[in-house]
Design a protein around this motif. Sequence first.
Motif, mmCIF file in Angstrom:
data_model
loop_
_atom_site.group_PDB
_atom_site.id
_atom_site.type_symbol
_atom_site.label_atom_id
_atom_site.label_comp_id
_atom_site.label_asym_id
_atom_site.label_seq_id
_atom_site.Cartn_x
_atom_site.Cartn_y
_atom_site.Cartn_z
ATOM 1 N N VAL A 166 11.096 48.798 39.716
ATOM 2 C CA VAL A 166 10.022 49.074 40.656
ATOM 3 C C VAL A 166 9.831 47.930 41.638
ATOM 4 O O VAL A 166 9.800 48.127 42.852
ATOM 5 N N PRO A 182 7.031 61.766 44.705
ATOM 6 C CA PRO A 182 7.140 60.986 45.947
ATOM 7 C C PRO A 182 7.925 61.706 47.031
ATOM 8 O O PRO A 182 7.653 61.530 48.213
ATOM 9 N N TYR A 217 7.794 56.817 33.069
ATOM 10 C CA TYR A 217 8.418 55.685 33.764
ATOM 11 C C TYR A 217 9.020 56.083 35.097
ATOM 12 O O TYR A 217 9.097 55.277 36.014
ATOM 13 N N SER A 218 9.438 57.353 35.217
ATOM 14 C CA SER A 218 10.021 57.736 36.500
ATOM 15 C C SER A 218 8.961 57.788 37.589
ATOM 16 O O SER A 218 9.284 57.798 38.773
ATOM 17 N N ASN A 219 7.709 57.822 37.197
ATOM 18 C CA ASN A 219 6.665 57.845 38.217
ATOM 19 C C ASN A 219 6.357 56.470 38.790
ATOM 20 O O ASN A 219 5.653 56.339 39.778
ATOM 21 N N MET A 220 6.912 55.424 38.147
ATOM 22 C CA MET A 220 6.665 54.092 38.672
ATOM 23 C C MET A 220 7.234 53.963 40.072
ATOM 24 O O MET A 220 6.721 53.211 40.895
ATOM 25 N N ILE A 221 8.325 54.712 40.293
ATOM 26 C CA ILE A 221 8.947 54.636 41.613
ATOM 27 C C ILE A 221 7.968 55.013 42.701
ATOM 28 O O ILE A 221 7.940 54.427 43.774
ATOM 29 N N SER A 222 7.149 56.034 42.431
ATOM 30 C CA SER A 222 6.245 56.474 43.489
ATOM 31 C C SER A 222 4.949 55.675 43.485
ATOM 32 O O SER A 222 3.963 56.082 44.058
ATOM 33 N N LYS A 270 3.029 54.907 40.890
ATOM 34 C CA LYS A 270 2.053 55.149 39.830
ATOM 35 C C LYS A 270 2.422 54.281 38.634
ATOM 36 O O LYS A 270 3.042 54.736 37.685
#
Lengths: 316, 567, 289
Positions: free
Chosen positions: A153, B305, C251-256, C258
Amino acid sequence: MTRWLLRRLVLSLITLWLLATLVFIITNVLPNDIGRTILGPFAPQESVDALNERLGTNDPLLEQYLRSMRSLVTFDFGNSFQSGQPVLPTILAAIGRSGVLAAFALALTIPIAIIAGLYAGRHRGQPSDRAIVLFGLTFSSIPEFVIGTFLVVVVGVQLGLLPVLATPPPRAGILDTARFLLMPALAMAIVYFGYIARMTRAGTIEVLESDYIRTATMKGLTTTQTIRRHVLRNALVPTVAVIGVQIGYLFGGIIGVEKIFNYNGMGQLMLFAAQRKDIPVLTAGVIVIGIVYMLATLAADLIIAWMNPRARLETH
Amino acid sequence: MDYSRLDLVRRSATPLELDVVESYANGRITRRQFIKHATVIGLSTPAIAAVLAACSGGATPTQAPAGSPGASAGGSQSAAPAGGTIRVATQRPVSIDPVLMQDLSGYGMVAQSFEYLATLNKTGDDIDKGLATDWTTNDDGSVWTFKLREGVTWMADGSPFTADDVVATMGRLVEAGNSGLKGIIDDKSTKAVDPTTVEFTLISPNGNFPYLVSVFNSQSVITPKDYATGTTLDAKPNGTGAWKIESYNASTGATFSRNPTWWGGTTPLDSLEFVFFDAVGPQVTAYQGGQVDCIVQFDVLSGEPLLTDANTNVIATRAATHRQIWMRVDTGQFVKKEVRQALALSLDRPKMIEQLFKGRADLGNDHVIAPIYPYFDDSVPQRTRDIEKAKSLLAAAGTPNISATLHAGQLLEIPDLAQLVQSQAAEAGFDLTLAVEALDPFYANAWCPAEPKDPPCSGAAELGIVDYGHRATPDVYLNAALKSKGIWNSSQYASAEFDAAFGEFQAAIGVDAQKAACKKIETILNEDVAVALPYWYNYLAGSSKAYEGIYSSALGQMFFSSTAKIA
Amino acid sequence: MAVISPTVDIRSERAQARRESRAVLFRKPGFVVGLVILGMWAFLAIAGQAITPYDPFNDFATGHQPPGPEHLFGTDRLGRDVLSRVMVGARDVLIVAPLAAILGVTAGSLLGLIMGYYRGLVDDLVSRIVEAFLSLPVILVALLTLVVLGTSTLVVVLVVGILFTPIVARTVRAAVQTERQLDYVTAAKLRGESGLYIMAREIFPNVLGPIVVELTVRFGFAIFTVATLSFLGVGIQPPSPDWGLSVSEEYSNMISGKWWPTFFPALAIASCIVAINLIADALQSVASE
């Protein structure tokens, strides 16, 4: 020396055999329909039965076991249930990729961890020592997949510094490959820093307090180099031992990191094979990892023996 | 209404075509539905144009209605190819055997090289001429004649594509028990009238037949006559399509290069690079990191996203993809209709849609006729959440509290759906324990165990959630999941009334008859609740705005033959 | 003149040493911090839903709200309060991990005692098997077994526990071998005591120190392992708010952007393991002094 080596080899082979048996037991303990698993839930029953017949899954267990053992000896691991491709090349390629990543991670962490451990050991009790211990302790407690996520990230997406997919394009040079592998390697390096640094520190402390160093100092052997050589040689014994063992644990951490970075190494292969009940791949994978572990510990023992002739007698 | 123009069409129309034209002229179906249905029936484009012109006062219709947001059609196919490649992220395919493949990724791979009689249109929501340039039917829809495209060759050796290939392909599909064609054609149905004409004599009339040999029946790609079942695309690269497979590595990905002998012309791009992933999350990560340009399919929760990204074209197709919450009607605690209705009444569908899909789904009404079908009848009242009624129904059935295990497989949003169902149903008196497991054991143990074999799936769990992919017609859902002794009938639903209504639907010719049959089906299913069906969710795909001309079906097939790199 | 059995002397000396060690222990800041953190999680695990601000299973608000006054840790993708889920997430882990650790240490100690005491053929044979187990990464074997046997809590405890046994056995064996050479053991043998008695009453109390240290270290590893297994999808199953599972689900939402549904459970995992390691570290340094 040769006798010891021979003995180790024989013992390793016995261990490998036990490993293969263990995997066979695990994968055959429950009745499972291999044919159904390969063809999926929608295939007609006749095709499933035909496939099971062809694969020999209905034969008595002992026969299957003997067949399995025979194929291992000839290194014929068969074909993957999933892809139909021969297993051994797939596994070797995957191990190669994981090996590169693991080697990179170790290359990052070992020098820094050893230096930190030596420094901490020499300055025992001081704030710098405590800082190093605390740092090592904290980060070795965080699972690799957690650190990997943070790196993705922050460094990958927000800062855009490093590529987020770990697989370098084909024909990439060394520097380029390093750029792609840096983040996953870093994730593992941070976690293993703690173990190695603390081991080195413990070894350093032990050596510094040992008799012969005090004698050497009293005798006037103040040459920094001599002391360093002595200290290094002996302090590193537990470190090398730990690194040898860590090779095994490395594969645990690698599964998590490879999942996050979508890196097609052993970890992904094993995870995927386990989910798909691809038994040839799993068996071969476990054996190969077992061999790698054995070679790693053997190498570690050899290095220790070279560094400290006395220690050789104690290892068995 | 310009009746003179309309009459011109009417006079030369078969009864089937006439019915469609009349339905439109009388306003019983919308313009969109008319175009869709007319194409299926085989009404020629000029005839369609004439009817539309007649009924709308002269405006010449466009080839397709306003497309879904972002799906830009076109691209300069006649100009010199611009070259370049596109990197596509896709789920790792399970199988790329054209006859046996079952997963969307496999469909997508195979569709690059092999083609269908009826292919996908440019807006991604209907069929268009593919390897067949024309199809007509007799009066009652029992015999279909397909005219094959001429000048098409197989890319492996340049040999011509002929009717024999079609006959052989159909034979293989029948033998393999293809779910779309089972009961529609048998091994004697397909006949090569001449090298460019194929005639299908159906087992029973079916007005939707062209769909069953189209892109929407994914396994119906046409393969050469000697392409035995079990051959995979990478083992024997071939096809009539725009792309030739260059490499295939089950671990990492596949590459395709332009097929210079494709009948559709020269593709603007030189090659395609597919990268395989095991989950959607990493695909989104890779896309955002700029390492792929396109994602074949993503779900709302993982791809949030992308939905708001200014540089992304989101291809959102309303689809018939859904989940069925099946309940055993023959044994266990859900035998009584009242109990099943109570469970269905405890579901808060709009909230589920909001939470799981950010609104990108249609409401389900516990029957399998999706709102996107032209014969969907909207007269059945939409079931909404009513806890009081649910409680009273349970009390009336004598079981105010039910404790059961809800089985589910680990696929996309299903584990989350299971949690929502558990929570929502609790208020009505259902105490559900979740049993979520990997897909393979779930299918094999909970959904449709191999034993007992007869009737199929009679070993299924009492309560579970299973996934169904998009189909262009509900035949498979009706047949496999709900008909007595259906091959996927986990609920063991066996209603003579429903079977009769289903038979009516299959025999129905014309939209009106189909709609009437559907009304019966919807009412019966909504009342019996053999399965609770909460939603039909949109199929989502995405690509970078640096490319244009990508279109996609709701079945994992993404088409790049007119794709060009514009940035 | 009464002959004071040397065994009694050594025993009471050791008891005295243990009491002193305990005092030293509590003066170490690492130990205290570790104990406090662990105690907090244990308390939360026991108290459970009674003290969470929201219902961690059934309270659905707007999805993915960032941390704010209403939801201190924000909400997850389905709209559940992250703080509540993190609080309750302690429960599954703090049941599974200690059980696995205790199982591993018990079995390992038994094995280590037998191997270390009897030596010879028994030792050689069992050592081979132990080495076979050791050459496998725990995660991989656990993954394999869980996929085959299904992922129930019981299986997770058994698998992780059994996989820890060889490591513990090795450590205990080394300690037992040291003890075995001491006089009191020879004395006991001369007295005619059975092997079982010697192992249980003579040797065991004296290797208790290393065993306790192993227990705490294994506890930390157990949490680490269970979290990783849950992350890989073969550990604790939904709808549990287990920390590892939460990370894998979000964890894949960390990219956006969150980050909170992943960050706080991850922090919880880390804090728990660090706490245990601090305790283990303190115990180890006291034991070696």
